[in-house]
Structure formats: C-alpha cells, structure tokens
Design an enzyme around this catalytic site. Structure first.
Site, PDB file in Angstrom:
ATOM      1  N   LYS A 121       0.859  -1.184   0.000  1.00 42.17           N
ATOM      2  CA  LYS A 121       0.000   0.000   0.000  1.00 42.17           C
ATOM      3  C   LYS A 121       0.899   1.238   0.000  1.00 42.17           C
ATOM      4  O   LYS A 121       1.960   1.245   0.654  1.00 42.17           O
ATOM      5  CB  LYS A 121      -0.871  -0.042   1.261  1.00 42.17           C
ATOM      6  CG  LYS A 121      -1.974   0.999   1.336  1.00 42.17           C
ATOM      7  CD  LYS A 121      -2.799   0.764   2.607  1.00 42.17           C
ATOM      8  CE  LYS A 121      -3.933   1.759   2.766  1.00 42.17           C
ATOM      9  NZ  LYS A 121      -4.739   1.488   3.981  1.00 42.17           N
ATOM     10  N   SER A 203      -9.425   1.424   3.095  1.00 45.89           N
ATOM     11  CA  SER A 203      -8.607   2.204   2.203  1.00 45.89           C
ATOM     12  C   SER A 203      -7.533   1.395   1.476  1.00 45.89           C
ATOM     13  O   SER A 203      -6.909   1.912   0.558  1.00 45.89           O
ATOM     14  CB  SER A 203      -7.938   3.328   2.997  1.00 45.89           C
ATOM     15  OG  SER A 203      -7.076   2.812   3.979  1.00 45.89           O
ATOM     16  N   SER A 227      -9.921  -0.938   7.113  1.00 47.37           N
ATOM     17  CA  SER A 227      -9.241  -0.700   5.838  1.00 47.37           C
ATOM     18  C   SER A 227      -8.519  -1.898   5.238  1.00 47.37           C
ATOM     19  O   SER A 227      -8.087  -1.850   4.087  1.00 47.37           O
ATOM     20  CB  SER A 227      -8.252   0.460   5.970  1.00 47.37           C
ATOM     21  OG  SER A 227      -8.948   1.676   5.908  1.00 47.37           O
TER      22      SER A 227
END
Ligand code: NAG
Ligand code: NAG
Ligand code: NAG
Ligand code: NAG
Ligand code: NAG
Ligand code: NAG
Ligand code: NAG
Length: 582
Positions: A121, A203, A227
């Site tokens: 990420k 996310s 997330s």
C-alpha cells in the site's frame, strides 16, 4: 548446463545422463509436464507454496515472475478495464529478482518469501533512492525522501521478498472526508475486478484488487478502522488485520497510533500466514510492538483444517446483524446463516446470540455524537502524528511539512487533489490542540466499549474462542478502537439481480457478483487462533473460486508467455535428450 549444450553430442548425452542420475534436471527446469514442459501455476490463483515449488524446481525464476506480474498489471491497470490498483512500479525489481535467483541457486532460499513479488500500500515507506515514492496517494508527497524503509519493509527485504510496487488506496487511508473509496489524487479511482466500476472499498483498495486477480503474489494493506477487512471482503480475498502491536507501523504514514495496523491481503490464508510470520515482530521504532508476546508464532502452524473442532464461536447479533442498521444486502445475512451451519459441521459449538453490552454505542445514528467524538479524538492524534511524519521527511519538493501546509496544498491544487469538501477531517484535526483530559477519557471509553463491555466481555461471559460476523457493517469498529485482530475470508457474492447503487461519482455498490467476507474476531494476540478458524472454514468452503472476476478484468499473461526464449530452446533440447534415457 549451458556448458553441456555447446559440447559435442556425446558429451551432451553424458552430461544429461549424469544430471538425470543426480536428479538435477527438475531443479534446473527440465521436469517434464504434459506438453514436454513443466506444469506452470496459473497466476490468477497461484499460492506462495506453489510459486516456491516452481522456483525451487527451476520451472521458472523470480525474474520470470516479476516480468509476468508487470505484464499483468500493464494489461488491466490503466489499460483494459482500468482498475487502477497499482500506483507505481519498482524499477529495480527485475534486477533484484536476478540477484535473488542467483542466491537461491547458490545458498538456497532465505525464507518462504524469497523471490516472491509483493505489492505494498502506498502509505508504507520504501527508501526513495531505489526509485519509488511513498505518498498515501497524494501529490503533496510526490518525490518526498523518507528517512528509511518502514519496519515491515525491512523485514520483507531481509526475507528476500521482491517489492514489486505500490498499490493505490483511498487517499490518506481515507482521511479525506466524503471521498469515494479507492480514489487518490495520484492513482485515480480504483475499482473491483468483480463488476465494472464496482466500489473496491478501502482504504487498502489497490492491495485487495491486486491480490484478487494476481497482479502480485501477495500484498500488504493497513487498517485503522476496516481498511484491510473491508477491501479484502469486497475483493474476494483473505485479510488479516493483526493485533495492534504485532506488526510495526514505523515508517507507515500514520492516522492513529491506537488503531493503525499493517497486515497481509492474499488469495489464501496459507499465503497470509506466511506473510504475517515474516512481518510480525518487535521494532524499537514502534514501541507498541514491544508489548507483544516474546516469541512471534510461526503462523503457518495455525493452518489446521480441524481447528474449529471443540471450539465455541459466538454470534453478536444485536446491531451487528441488523440489516436496517448495517444496510447490508439481505443476501449477506443468508450466506452468514449458512456459514454458521458450516462452522457447526466443522465441530464448533455456535453460541447464539452473544450480544455485546456496548453494541448500541457503535451505531452511527442515534448515538452518532459519541462515535463522532471517538473520531474527533483520533483526529487530535493525527494532527500530532502526521505532523511528526511530515517533519521527519528528509526532503519534500511540495514544501508540505505540516497538516496546515497540507490543507493549503490541497486548496492550491484543486485539479490534482480535487474532490469538493474533501479536507473536512484535515481541518478538524488541525483545529485540535494537544492531549487534554477529554482525549484520555475518550481512549478509556474506547477500551470500555471495545473490550470491557465489548469483545472481551462476551468472550469471557460465554467462554468463547472467537466471535464471527459478516465483514461488512459495523463489524470492524469494536476491534478497531481496542486494537484487536480480525481475520476475514471469502463468504459469498451478491446475487445477479441485486439493484445497482451508486458508491461515488465513478463507482457502484451494490452490484451483481460483488464479493463479501466472513470475519473472525477475538481478543488481543489471538491472531494465531483466528487464522486457524478462518483456515478451517476456508478449506471446507473454497468460496473464493466459486466466482471469478469479470473477463476483461482477468489478465491473460502467464509464466509461459515470459519465460525466456533462449532458455526455452535449451530446455526443449534437454527435454528431448532426457527422453532418450527414459
Ligand atoms: C517518484 O517521484 C519522482 C518525482 O519526485 C519521479 O521522478 C519518479 O519517477 C517517481 N517514481 C516513479 C517510479 O514513478
Ligand atoms: C525494489 O525491489 C527490491 C527487491 O525487493 C528492493 O530491495 C528495493 O528496495 C525495492 N525498491 C523500493 C523503492 O522499494
Ligand atoms: C510509547 O512511547 C510513548 C512516549 O514516547 C509512551 O507515551 C507510550 O506509553 C509508549 N507505549 C508503549 C506501549 O510502550
Ligand atoms: C433493528 O434495528 C431497528 C432500528 O433500525 C430496530 O427497530 C429493530 O428493532 C432492530 N431489530 C432487532 C431484531 O433488534
Ligand atoms: C468505523 O467504520 C464504520 C464503518 O464504516 C463506521 O460506522 C464507524 O463510525 C467507524 N468508527 C470509527 C471509530 O472510526
Ligand atoms: C432476486 O432473486 C431472488 C431469488 O432468486 C429473490 O428472492 C429476490 O427477491 C430477487 N431480488 C430482487 C431485488 O429482485
Ligand atoms: C503503474 C501505473 O500504471 N501507474 C499509473 C497510476 O496512475 C497514474 C495516474 O493515472 C499514472 O500516471 C501511473 O502511470
């Protein structure tokens, strides 16, 4: 073997014969498959153990893997369905793969992740000298120089993993007010591979999408509140949100020291357990990790199909399974009830219901002010931590060094960091000042509702080993506010006749075929047990492959398309010779 090829025929035959006697051929890639070559794993689903087996046998190399994943990303990221799962590629990955291939040949593999490509990420720092940015999706951090690798990246590097690139995300890990999940200024709008333009959740959106269709072997995400769990769930993959303090957050762009965790998002719990075993552990740069048990478990030892036998699994129905509150599609509830039957069939006692005394305090409406208060106090922390991160950068070309600078950068660059009303949370975080009594009172209350009258309460009262819920809804919140672990595995898919809804300017949800997951929750450092329960369920149901991504979102490139032509010729010749000795 190269030498063998260019020697006279007699010597070739001798070489091949000797090689075969010492069973070297398969190690060097001459194992015979159906078409005269080895059977190569399908990268849509290939697991880490399968990849390691192929690498060890010499059927392909890590260079081949990197080439194949790069090509798969190229097919679907900006081109084709434009999934926008990947924000940036590691230009030194091929070179690193070569080095790791040689090392494997000479001294064997360092770990189960040796030579395995992983996507991170984009809020997980990697040293800038090697050419990748760490931006949380924001232009304000483009070209910024981080002081060092994130703690988890140091561990991955040491284990011989190949950092393939950075995954798109909901910008700033979704600390952007009312912005669509999976959108970032740098990466654009990401979408799920299960329905065109479907909301990927966030996310850790890009990590989930990339894992779901094999754009990398495995991925890492981060969770502050849902997330990892939510995008894992909506992209049909496994996610582990570890106990707070099991994995280091050092070098990860912070939201809340009391909630942030880093964890794997993968196609199977086997892969997730392998990754977690590598990234877990103490790190002096994140003192929350110092509180973990002295020995990091080998999480692959949790992969036991019979793990649910004799266990007690609770079902906290109130609020969490009330569709009128969670707004979950009814089909999720139906699949969940079937999952309970499976869990019983696997030998567990399902204790139902086991309501959380604090359940009502997690509802967004009614007690909204309370929840908002929790958020607000998290923002107070963000204002401190984010400022620290920004100040700690060795360089930042945008000049952004504080939250105030960041708000100004976004205001000054609406074309890049566009969505209307985006900076609400930044502004509110900036408006907070220091850690006052109310802040500490809020932390204490979080512990009360998450643990004392929440998860730990029911675990004790009903003598449970874990609780289980669909991964959508308020499921993640009690675990979020106390830093407890969640393991999510595929549970099902929305039906084909579901009414398509809007999830943002460019995304839809619900939508036909969009996946959803099943979450196992427990107390602090019960990660090992939760993995074992998830594994038993995963192995029994094999839900993931019951539905594939939509055809245009499935990359076509496979290992056979990238394995070097020169090598192929050599391999062909040797296969032929080896046949002579059969
Ligand atoms: C990272 O950002 C810099 C700009 O600061 C850019 O030159 C570089 O190409 C970026 N790296 C990649 C891989 O996109
Ligand atoms: C690129 O991958 C190699 C191999 O894993 C790694 O050593 C290097 O740090 C990566 N580059 C970045 C910027 O992460
Ligand atoms: C980590 O350090 C901070 C201060 O630097 C301290 O307030 C906090 O209690 C420490 N946390 C742990 C878990 O040791
Ligand atoms: C579900 O929530 C609604 C309020 O949204 C409430 O009226 C109803 O009683 C709840 N159902 C159960 C079974 O608790
Ligand atoms: C966590 O996420 C859920 C689901 O989006 C939301 O209802 C809840 O308010 C959030 N809680 C916190 C503390 O951020
Ligand atoms: C979808 O089909 C199922 C049965 O196949 C039915 O029960 C359900 O009502 C349908 N839903 C919609 C929105 O049409
Ligand atoms: C690896 C990759 O495809 N990165 C792209 C991500 O999205 C931005 C914005 O469209 C592109 O500029 C990158 O090339």
């Amino acid at each position: 073997m190269v030498v063998c090829i260019w020697f006279p025929l007699a010597l070739i035959l001798l070489c091949a014969y000797l090689a075969r006697s010492f069973s070297i051929p398969s190690r060097l890639g001459f194992g015979l498959g159906e078409a005269g070559g080895p059977t190569l794993p399908d990268l849509y689903e290939a697991s880490v153990p399968e990849l390691q087996a192929g690498l060890d046998a010499g059927h392909f190399s890590s260079v081949d893997l990197v080439k194949a994943y790069f090509a798969r990303i190229e097919e679907v990221n900006i081109n084709g369905p434009g999934l926008r799962a990947v924000i940036e590629l590691n230009t030194s990955a091929l070179k690193q793969a070569e080095v790791l291939d040689i090392e494997r040949g000479r001294t064997g593999k360092r770990s189960d992740l040796h030579g395995i490509p992983i996507l991170l990420k984009d809020n997980i720092a990697t040293i800038a000298a090697e050419g990748m940015n760490t931006t949380a999706g924001s232009f304000s951090l483009l070209g910024s120089i981080v002081p060092e690798d994130a703690g988890v990246v140091k561990r991955l590097r040491k284990a011989g993993a190949i950092i393939l690139g950075k995954a798109n995300l909901s910008e700033w890990a979704h600390f952007r007010g009312n912005v669509a999940s999976g959108w970032s200024g740098r990466g654009g709008q990401a979408s799920s591979a299960y329905f065109p333009h479907a909301d990927p959740c966030g996310s850790s959106s890009g990590s989930g999408i990339a894992a779901s269709i094999g754009l990398a072997a495995v991925t890492l995400g981060s969770e502050t509140n849902g997330s990892i769990t939510c995008p894992a769930s909506k992209n049909n993959v496994v996610g582990i949100k570890p106990t707070l303090g099991l994995t280091s957050r050092a070098g990860v762009i912070p939201l809340s020291a009391h909630q942030d965790t880093i964890g794997p998002m993968t196609r199977s719990l086997t892969d997730a357990a392998i990754v977690l075993s590598v990234i877990a552990g103490k790190d002096p740069n994140d003192n929350f990790t110092l509180a973990q048990p002295p020995v990091v478990p080998d999480f692959t030892k949790a992969l036991n199909k019979n793990a649910l036998k004799g266990k007690r699994i609770g079902v906290p129905r109130r609020v969490f399974l009330n569709d009128s509150m969670t707004e979950n599609d009814p089909s999720i509830g139906v699949a969940f009830e079937e999952a309970l039957i499976t869990i019983k069939a696997l030998g567990a006692t399902v204790v139902d219901p086991t309501d959380l005394p604090s359940a009502d305090e997690f509802i967004a409406s009614g007690t909204r002010t309370r929840v908002m208060n929790v958020d607000f106090k998290a923002w107070q922390l963000i204002s401190v931590q984010l400022n620290q991160y920004l100040e700690g950068l060795i360089e930042n070309p945008s000049g952004v060094r504080s939250l105030a600078d960041l708000i100004k950068f976004n205001d000054d660059n609406p074309a890049l960091e566009k969505p209307e009303g985006y900076e609400d949370q930044f502004v509110q975080a900036e408006a907070t000042n220091g850690f006052d009594a109310e802040y500490f009172a809020t932390l204490a209350r979080n512990y009360d509702i998450g643990s004392t009258r929440g998860i730990d309460f029911v675990l004790k009262k009903f003598n449970l080993d874990a609780i289980v819920l669909p991964s959508h809804g308020f499921t993640t919140t009690p675990a979020a506010v106390v830093g407890y672990p969640i393991v999510t595995v595929p549970l099902g898919f929305l039906p084909d006749n579901v009414t398509i809804g809007s999830a943002g300017p460019e995304t839809v949800y619900p939508a036909p075929g969009v996946p959803f997951g099943l979450s196992f929750l427990g107390t602090a450092f019960s990660d090992f047990e939760l993995i074992s329960f998830g594994f038993a369920y995963e192995q029994k149901t094999q839900t993931r492959l019951m539905r594939k991504a939509y055809p245009a979102a499935i990359p076509k490139t496979q290992l056979k398309d990238v394995i070097g032509k020169g090598k192929k010729l050599r391999r062909g010749l040797l296969s032929l010779l080896l046949h002579l000795f059969d």
